[in-house]
Scaffold this motif. Structure first.
Motif, PDB file in Angstrom:
ATOM      1  N   TYR A  32      -1.955  23.969   7.365  1.00 31.19           N
ATOM      2  CA  TYR A  32      -2.787  23.163   6.497  1.00 31.19           C
ATOM      3  C   TYR A  32      -3.765  24.137   5.827  1.00 31.19           C
ATOM      4  O   TYR A  32      -4.289  25.032   6.481  1.00 31.19           O
ATOM      5  CB  TYR A  32      -3.589  22.125   7.292  1.00 31.19           C
ATOM      6  CG  TYR A  32      -2.776  21.018   7.897  1.00 31.19           C
ATOM      7  CD1 TYR A  32      -3.255  20.288   8.983  1.00 31.19           C
ATOM      8  CD2 TYR A  32      -1.516  20.663   7.397  1.00 31.19           C
ATOM      9  CE1 TYR A  32      -2.529  19.258   9.552  1.00 31.19           C
ATOM     10  CE2 TYR A  32      -0.779  19.642   7.960  1.00 31.19           C
ATOM     11  CZ  TYR A  32      -1.293  18.947   9.042  1.00 31.19           C
ATOM     12  OH  TYR A  32      -0.561  17.932   9.608  1.00 31.19           O
ATOM     13  N   PHE A  34      -7.082  24.812   2.968  1.00 31.68           N
ATOM     14  CA  PHE A  34      -8.283  24.196   2.412  1.00 31.68           C
ATOM     15  C   PHE A  34      -9.017  25.189   1.516  1.00 31.68           C
ATOM     16  O   PHE A  34      -8.968  26.401   1.740  1.00 31.68           O
ATOM     17  CB  PHE A  34      -9.264  23.784   3.529  1.00 31.68           C
ATOM     18  CG  PHE A  34      -8.684  22.888   4.587  1.00 31.68           C
ATOM     19  CD1 PHE A  34      -7.852  23.399   5.572  1.00 31.68           C
ATOM     20  CD2 PHE A  34      -8.981  21.532   4.604  1.00 31.68           C
ATOM     21  CE1 PHE A  34      -7.320  22.572   6.563  1.00 31.68           C
ATOM     22  CE2 PHE A  34      -8.456  20.701   5.593  1.00 31.68           C
ATOM     23  CZ  PHE A  34      -7.622  21.222   6.567  1.00 31.68           C
ATOM     24  N   TYR A  36     -13.058  25.413   0.289  1.00 34.54           N
ATOM     25  CA  TYR A  36     -14.414  24.880   0.347  1.00 34.54           C
ATOM     26  C   TYR A  36     -15.295  25.667  -0.618  1.00 34.54           C
ATOM     27  O   TYR A  36     -15.067  26.856  -0.841  1.00 34.54           O
ATOM     28  CB  TYR A  36     -15.001  25.006   1.760  1.00 34.54           C
ATOM     29  CG  TYR A  36     -14.575  23.938   2.731  1.00 34.54           C
ATOM     30  CD1 TYR A  36     -13.373  24.036   3.425  1.00 34.54           C
ATOM     31  CD2 TYR A  36     -15.378  22.833   2.973  1.00 34.54           C
ATOM     32  CE1 TYR A  36     -12.982  23.061   4.332  1.00 34.54           C
ATOM     33  CE2 TYR A  36     -15.006  21.849   3.881  1.00 34.54           C
ATOM     34  CZ  TYR A  36     -13.816  21.972   4.552  1.00 34.54           C
ATOM     35  OH  TYR A  36     -13.437  21.001   5.453  1.00 34.54           O
ATOM     36  N   LEU A  46     -15.835  20.309   0.591  1.00 34.24           N
ATOM     37  CA  LEU A  46     -14.406  20.425   0.389  1.00 34.24           C
ATOM     38  C   LEU A  46     -14.060  20.289  -1.085  1.00 34.24           C
ATOM     39  O   LEU A  46     -14.450  19.312  -1.739  1.00 34.24           O
ATOM     40  CB  LEU A  46     -13.662  19.361   1.192  1.00 34.24           C
ATOM     41  CG  LEU A  46     -12.137  19.408   1.075  1.00 34.24           C
ATOM     42  CD1 LEU A  46     -11.575  20.623   1.812  1.00 34.24           C
ATOM     43  CD2 LEU A  46     -11.508  18.130   1.611  1.00 34.24           C
ATOM     44  N   LYS A  49      -7.445  20.163  -0.418  1.00 34.38           N
ATOM     45  CA  LYS A  49      -6.697  20.587   0.756  1.00 34.38           C
ATOM     46  C   LYS A  49      -5.223  20.270   0.579  1.00 34.38           C
ATOM     47  O   LYS A  49      -4.847  19.344  -0.158  1.00 34.38           O
ATOM     48  CB  LYS A  49      -7.229  19.922   2.027  1.00 34.38           C
ATOM     49  CG  LYS A  49      -7.011  18.420   2.118  1.00 34.38           C
ATOM     50  CD  LYS A  49      -7.532  17.889   3.449  1.00 34.38           C
ATOM     51  CE  LYS A  49      -7.332  16.377   3.546  1.00 34.38           C
ATOM     52  NZ  LYS A  49      -7.868  15.834   4.834  1.00 34.38           N
ATOM     53  N   THR A  51      -1.922  19.458   2.994  1.00 34.17           N
ATOM     54  CA  THR A  51      -1.397  19.213   4.339  1.00 34.17           C
ATOM     55  C   THR A  51       0.116  19.099   4.262  1.00 34.17           C
ATOM     56  O   THR A  51       0.846  19.915   4.812  1.00 34.17           O
ATOM     57  CB  THR A  51      -2.027  17.953   4.968  1.00 34.17           C
ATOM     58  OG1 THR A  51      -1.881  16.850   4.068  1.00 34.17           O
ATOM     59  CG2 THR A  51      -3.512  18.171   5.236  1.00 34.17           C
ATOM     60  N   SER A  94      -5.622  25.921   8.953  1.00 36.58           N
ATOM     61  CA  SER A  94      -5.520  25.402  10.311  1.00 36.58           C
ATOM     62  C   SER A  94      -4.063  25.121  10.603  1.00 36.58           C
ATOM     63  O   SER A  94      -3.252  24.985   9.689  1.00 36.58           O
ATOM     64  CB  SER A  94      -6.367  24.143  10.506  1.00 36.58           C
ATOM     65  OG  SER A  94      -5.852  23.082   9.743  1.00 36.58           O
ATOM     66  N   ALA A  95      -3.753  25.041  11.868  1.00 34.73           N
ATOM     67  CA  ALA A  95      -2.363  24.845  12.269  1.00 34.73           C
ATOM     68  C   ALA A  95      -2.155  23.391  12.675  1.00 34.73           C
ATOM     69  O   ALA A  95      -2.905  22.876  13.496  1.00 34.73           O
ATOM     70  CB  ALA A  95      -2.018  25.769  13.428  1.00 34.73           C
ATOM     71  N   PRO A  96      -1.164  22.721  12.131  1.00 34.73           N
ATOM     72  CA  PRO A  96      -0.936  21.308  12.447  1.00 34.73           C
ATOM     73  C   PRO A  96      -0.203  21.122  13.763  1.00 34.73           C
ATOM     74  O   PRO A  96       0.838  20.485  13.828  1.00 34.73           O
ATOM     75  CB  PRO A  96      -0.077  20.836  11.266  1.00 34.73           C
ATOM     76  CG  PRO A  96       0.700  22.046  10.885  1.00 34.73           C
ATOM     77  CD  PRO A  96      -0.219  23.216  11.112  1.00 34.73           C
ATOM     78  N   ASP A  97      -0.793  21.685  14.817  1.00 34.03           N
ATOM     79  CA  ASP A  97      -0.109  21.618  16.107  1.00 34.03           C
ATOM     80  C   ASP A  97      -0.792  20.652  17.043  1.00 34.03           C
ATOM     81  O   ASP A  97      -0.517  20.639  18.245  1.00 34.03           O
ATOM     82  CB  ASP A  97      -0.048  23.012  16.738  1.00 34.03           C
ATOM     83  CG  ASP A  97      -1.436  23.622  16.922  1.00 34.03           C
ATOM     84  OD1 ASP A  97      -1.507  24.760  17.403  1.00 34.03           O
ATOM     85  OD2 ASP A  97      -2.439  22.969  16.569  1.00 34.03           O
ATOM     86  N   GLY A  98      -1.710  19.855  16.482  1.00 36.47           N
ATOM     87  CA  GLY A  98      -2.383  18.865  17.306  1.00 36.47           C
ATOM     88  C   GLY A  98      -3.445  19.439  18.211  1.00 36.47           C
ATOM     89  O   GLY A  98      -4.068  18.719  18.967  1.00 36.47           O
ATOM     90  N   ARG A 101      -8.279  23.186  17.972  1.00 38.42           N
ATOM     91  CA  ARG A 101      -8.812  24.339  17.251  1.00 38.42           C
ATOM     92  C   ARG A 101      -8.761  24.072  15.767  1.00 38.42           C
ATOM     93  O   ARG A 101      -7.727  23.684  15.242  1.00 38.42           O
ATOM     94  CB  ARG A 101      -7.984  25.581  17.578  1.00 38.42           C
ATOM     95  CG  ARG A 101      -8.681  26.872  17.230  1.00 38.42           C
ATOM     96  CD  ARG A 101      -8.187  27.991  18.118  1.00 38.42           C
ATOM     97  NE  ARG A 101      -8.346  27.708  19.514  1.00 38.42           N
ATOM     98  CZ  ARG A 101      -9.469  27.865  20.182  1.00 38.42           C
ATOM     99  NH1 ARG A 101     -10.540  28.278  19.573  1.00 38.42           N
ATOM    100  NH2 ARG A 101      -9.524  27.602  21.467  1.00 38.42           N
ATOM    101  N   GLN A 102      -9.852  24.315  15.096  1.00 37.48           N
ATOM    102  CA  GLN A 102      -9.944  23.906  13.712  1.00 37.48           C
ATOM    103  C   GLN A 102      -9.848  25.092  12.769  1.00 37.48           C
ATOM    104  O   GLN A 102      -9.061  25.983  12.972  1.00 37.48           O
ATOM    105  CB  GLN A 102     -11.235  23.103  13.514  1.00 37.48           C
ATOM    106  CG  GLN A 102     -11.217  21.761  14.230  1.00 37.48           C
ATOM    107  CD  GLN A 102     -10.299  20.754  13.585  1.00 37.48           C
ATOM    108  OE1 GLN A 102     -10.024  20.823  12.395  1.00 37.48           O
ATOM    109  NE2 GLN A 102      -9.792  19.819  14.357  1.00 37.48           N
ATOM    110  N   LEU A 103     -10.635  25.053  11.743  1.00 36.02           N
ATOM    111  CA  LEU A 103     -10.453  25.956  10.621  1.00 36.02           C
ATOM    112  C   LEU A 103     -10.741  27.410  10.939  1.00 36.02           C
ATOM    113  O   LEU A 103     -11.708  27.725  11.612  1.00 36.02           O
ATOM    114  CB  LEU A 103     -11.358  25.530   9.474  1.00 36.02           C
ATOM    115  CG  LEU A 103     -11.124  24.147   8.864  1.00 36.02           C
ATOM    116  CD1 LEU A 103     -12.136  23.898   7.768  1.00 36.02           C
ATOM    117  CD2 LEU A 103      -9.716  24.039   8.339  1.00 36.02           C
TER     118      LEU A 103
END
Lengths: 115, 114
Positions: A32, A34, A36, A46, A49, A51, A94-98, A101-103
């Motif tokens: 993902y 972004f 800013y 923002l 972004k 996704t 960021s990684a969409p792995d659930g 850990r964020q940005l």
């Protein structure tokens, strides 16, 4: 692990000229992405972004960015710079792995708009 | 109607002091964060809370202690301040801890340690 590289810590353009701020990412999974913006003495806002879905993303204030997987890039553009666009711009991934850990942010690009 | 508000905005203090920065969000978000921005504008996450539970604790000196009395508040307390703690500290929040959600930032707290 993921990382972001913003090429050019300072970019200057003339008012009315094209704005191009470069961002390349590294991610082991589809990311993902972004952008800013930080105006002087303010927090981050923002711009746009990516996704999933359309790779050309439109944001606020006339900015847009295109996700190019083959180039691992997410460059930010605006056709015509305005004086009010002068600010610091941050690309983030960021990684969409659930995971929680964020940005991860890039080091930022200071945009100067010359009259 | 500020979404993420933090106080104070500016703070100048002497080495060795203890100080706190308060943060509140009125967006109904579940997740709150503290980020640190150094003098070179580099941003790094320090802590993240989800529904008052600590979920991210980066390599931060234990002089830094976050406290979340409820999911709308995340305060940052710093003990024994050092010169290197001078930075801008941003509070932020997001709807859930999913990595695709937009993170909303406060306006920052400029901490100067002298």
């Amino acid at each position: 692990a993921q990382s972001v590289t913003q090429l050019g810590s300072h970019v200057s353009v003339s008012e009315g000229a094209l704005v191009l701020l470069r961002c390349n990412y590294s991610s082991s999974v589809p990311p993902y992405l972004f952008w800013y913006v930080q105006y002087p003495n303010q927090g981050l806002q923002l711009l746009l972004k990516y996704t999933t879905g359309a790779t050309l993303v439109k944001g606020i204030n006339g900015f847009e960015a295109e996700f190019k997987k083959s180039e691992t890039s997410f460059h930010l553009t605006k056709p015509s710079a305005h004086m009010s666009d002068a600010a610091e711009y941050f690309c983030a991934v960021s990684a969409p792995d659930g995971s929680a850990r964020q940005l991860t942010f890039g080091s930022g690009t200071q945009l100067t708009v010359l009259p | 109607d500020t979404a993420v508000s933090q106080t104070p905005k500016y703070l100048v203090t002497q080495m060795g002091n203890d100080k706190s920065i308060k943060c509140e969000q009125n967006l109904g978000h579940d997740t709150m964060y503290w980020y640190k921005q150094d003098s070179k504008k580099f941003l790094k996450i320090m802590f993240s809370y989800n529904n008052k539970e600590l979920i991210i604790n980066e390599t931060v000196p234990n002089r830094f202690s976050p406290k979340s009395p409820d999911k709308a508040h995340l305060n940052l307390h710093i003990n024994s301040l050092e010169l290197g703690d001078s930075a801008v500290y941003f509070c932020a929040s997001s709807q859930k801890r999913s990595s695709g959600n937009t993170i909303y930032f406060g306006e920052g707290s400029w901490l100067t340690v002298v």
